[in-house]
Design a protein around this motif. Structure first.
Motif, PDB file in Angstrom:
ATOM      1  N   VAL A  15       0.895  -1.248  -0.081  1.00  0.00           N
ATOM      2  CA  VAL A  15       0.085   0.052   0.019  1.00  0.00           C
ATOM      3  C   VAL A  15       1.013   1.406   0.079  1.00  0.00           C
ATOM      4  O   VAL A  15       0.769   2.194  -0.760  1.00  0.00           O
ATOM      5  N   VAL A  16       1.943   1.320   0.813  1.00  0.00           N
ATOM      6  CA  VAL A  16       2.875   2.465   1.069  1.00  0.00           C
ATOM      7  C   VAL A  16       3.451   2.651  -0.444  1.00  0.00           C
ATOM      8  O   VAL A  16       3.491   3.990  -1.034  1.00  0.00           O
ATOM      9  N   ALA A  17       3.966   1.610  -0.980  1.00  0.00           N
ATOM     10  CA  ALA A  17       4.789   1.672  -2.261  1.00  0.00           C
ATOM     11  C   ALA A  17       3.771   2.259  -3.443  1.00  0.00           C
ATOM     12  O   ALA A  17       4.063   2.818  -4.298  1.00  0.00           O
ATOM     13  N   THR A  18       2.505   1.645  -3.531  1.00  0.00           N
ATOM     14  CA  THR A  18       1.694   2.235  -4.311  1.00  0.00           C
ATOM     15  C   THR A  18       1.157   3.760  -4.320  1.00  0.00           C
ATOM     16  O   THR A  18       1.129   4.388  -4.970  1.00  0.00           O
ATOM     17  N   LEU A  19       1.115   4.337  -2.964  1.00  0.00           N
ATOM     18  CA  LEU A  19       0.879   5.551  -2.580  1.00  0.00           C
ATOM     19  C   LEU A  19       2.085   6.230  -3.074  1.00  0.00           C
ATOM     20  O   LEU A  19       1.864   7.573  -3.834  1.00  0.00           O
ATOM     21  N   PHE A  21       4.311   5.769  -5.500  1.00  0.00           N
ATOM     22  CA  PHE A  21       4.222   5.738  -7.002  1.00  0.00           C
ATOM     23  C   PHE A  21       3.140   6.679  -7.474  1.00  0.00           C
ATOM     24  O   PHE A  21       3.325   7.344  -8.452  1.00  0.00           O
ATOM     25  N   ALA A  22       1.993   6.821  -6.954  1.00  0.00           N
ATOM     26  CA  ALA A  22       0.992   7.631  -7.456  1.00  0.00           C
ATOM     27  C   ALA A  22       1.278   9.033  -6.969  1.00  0.00           C
ATOM     28  O   ALA A  22       1.215  10.018  -7.956  1.00  0.00           O
ATOM     29  N   THR A  23       2.131   9.333  -6.114  1.00  0.00           N
ATOM     30  CA  THR A  23       2.515  10.666  -5.711  1.00  0.00           C
ATOM     31  C   THR A  23       3.567  11.119  -6.808  1.00  0.00           C
ATOM     32  O   THR A  23       3.715  12.382  -7.124  1.00  0.00           O
ATOM     33  N   ALA A  24       4.540   9.984  -6.835  1.00  0.00           N
ATOM     34  CA  ALA A  24       5.536  10.395  -7.784  1.00  0.00           C
ATOM     35  C   ALA A  24       4.809  10.968  -9.090  1.00  0.00           C
ATOM     36  O   ALA A  24       5.619  11.881 -10.074  1.00  0.00           O
ATOM     37  N   ASN A  25       4.071  10.128  -9.785  1.00  0.00           N
ATOM     38  CA  ASN A  25       3.253  10.414 -11.160  1.00  0.00           C
ATOM     39  C   ASN A  25       2.651  11.784 -11.362  1.00  0.00           C
ATOM     40  O   ASN A  25       2.754  12.348 -12.004  1.00  0.00           O
ATOM     41  N   LYS A  26       2.095  11.918  -9.955  1.00  0.00           N
ATOM     42  CA  LYS A  26       1.244  13.460  -9.940  1.00  0.00           C
ATOM     43  C   LYS A  26       2.400  14.682 -10.085  1.00  0.00           C
ATOM     44  O   LYS A  26       2.118  15.421 -10.566  1.00  0.00           O
TER      45      LYS A  26
END
Length: 84
Positions: A15-19, A21-26
């Protein structure tokens, strides 16, 4: 019990890794959006300053004038306002 704890721990990591990754894309999207306006501002500033100096304005005066003018154009462009 240990297997359940390990499963919960691994799920938390996923879950932390997914969050992250999403933050980096944003952040990349925001950087690309800002880069578009930075390029417009720089082009506006270079042209404005060149024209102002050619008309006999002092370098400091032209720098301030063009910074204000191009900054206003950039803000209006971001807000979708048409300046006349």
């Amino acid at each position: 019990m240990a297997k359940k704890m390990m499963a919960v721990f691994l799920m938390c990591i996923v879950v932390v890794a997914t969050l992250q990754f999403a933050t980096a894309n944003k952040e990349d999207e925001v950087a690309n959006y800002e880069a578009k306006f930075d390029a417009k501002y720089k082009a506006c500033f270079v042209i404005c300053e060149k024209e102002c100096v050619e008309r006999g304005g002092g370098h400091s005066y032209c720098e301030v004038k063009c910074d204000e003018d191009c900054g206003a154009k950039e803000a209006a462009d971001k807000l979708g306002i048409i300046l006349h």
